[in-house]
Scaffold this active site. Structure first.
Site, PDB file in Angstrom:
ATOM      1  N   HIS A  35       0.854  -1.191   0.000  1.00 24.39           N
ATOM      2  CA  HIS A  35       0.000   0.000   0.000  1.00 24.39           C
ATOM      3  C   HIS A  35       0.887   1.237   0.000  1.00 24.39           C
ATOM      4  O   HIS A  35       1.869   1.296   0.743  1.00 24.39           O
ATOM      5  CB  HIS A  35      -0.898  -0.005   1.240  1.00 24.39           C
ATOM      6  CG  HIS A  35      -1.815   1.182   1.301  1.00 24.39           C
ATOM      7  ND1 HIS A  35      -2.921   1.298   0.480  1.00 24.39           N
ATOM      8  CD2 HIS A  35      -1.787   2.304   2.060  1.00 24.39           C
ATOM      9  CE1 HIS A  35      -3.525   2.444   0.735  1.00 24.39           C
ATOM     10  NE2 HIS A  35      -2.865   3.068   1.692  1.00 24.39           N
ATOM     11  N   ASP A  69      -6.912  -2.819   3.791  1.00 28.63           N
ATOM     12  CA  ASP A  69      -5.579  -2.342   4.172  1.00 28.63           C
ATOM     13  C   ASP A  69      -5.371  -2.397   5.683  1.00 28.63           C
ATOM     14  O   ASP A  69      -4.759  -1.511   6.276  1.00 28.63           O
ATOM     15  CB  ASP A  69      -5.349  -0.910   3.661  1.00 28.63           C
ATOM     16  CG  ASP A  69      -5.406  -0.822   2.145  1.00 28.63           C
ATOM     17  OD1 ASP A  69      -4.953  -1.766   1.493  1.00 28.63           O
ATOM     18  OD2 ASP A  69      -5.904   0.185   1.625  1.00 28.63           O
TER      19      ASP A  69
END
Length: 205
Positions: A113, A149
């Protein structure tokens, strides 16, 4: 007798620059694994060409050909299983995976990410970082769980946010770090050196 190499299944949606960094790291013998298959959800994804150039099996599972996520993910799972994949690597894959997929490969899915999680999750990390005015950003490799995430963090790298940065300039600096730490995290997995304890990932000597 040597242990069998980990077989990676890399999922991409776009340019495939993180895929390329993994291909290159394997070529330099910095990652002791093989990429068994590259899957994309879009036929125009340049990642397909990167894989084909490297002699890697590349398959487009076109999301538009499926009415909903369940049969789409079933097709992904079938391709990954047919290729004997032992670690799923998300590399710019712009689809939220359902719990069905995540549970199928529980503990065997990594993602990268472009921000320092848990800050700035989601699809617009660079935009959100610049809007908030933080001084440091970076990237995070993590195991994928059923949230967005939100899985246990493996490695992170920081970059400064500079006055006058745009999403493009910040993104380019972050991407350089992605290409360093993602192969490192994969190699740690291949060496059996990642121990997950709740939210914590310990790197064993």
């Amino acid at each position: 007798m040597t242990e069998a190499k980990q077989k990676l299944g890399v999922l991409c949606s776009g340019r495939g620059t993180d895929l390329q960094s993994i291909i290159d790291a394997i070529g330099r013998e910095e990652v002791d694994a093989e990429i068994a298959v590259v899957l994309t959800d879009k036929p125009e994804a340049f990642a397909l060409q990167r894989a084909e150039r490297a002699g890697i099996k590349a398959v487009c599972v076109n999301r538009k050909q499926y009415e909903d996520r369940e049969p789409f993910e079933e097709a992904l799972i079938e391709e990954l299983e047919d290729a004997g994949v032992t670690l799923v690597v998300l590399a710019g894959f712009m689809r939220i995976l359902t719990p069905v997929f995540v549970r199928h490969f529980a503990g065997r899915i990594m993602n990268i990410h472009p921000a320092l999680l848990p800050s700035f999750p989601g699809a617009h990390a660079h935009r959100d970082v610049l809007a908030y005015g933080v001084k440091v950003s970076g990237c995070t490799v993590h195991f994928v769980d059923e949230g967005t995430d939100s899985g246990p963090i493996i490695l992170q790298a920081a970059v400064p946010v500079l006055d006058g940065d745009t999403e493009e300039t910040l993104g380019a600096r972050v991407l350089e770090q992605e290409h360093i730490i993602y192969p490192q995290a994969i190699q740690l997995y291949c060496e059996g050196r990642l121990q997950v304890d709740g939210r914590h990932v310990r790197i064993l000597d």
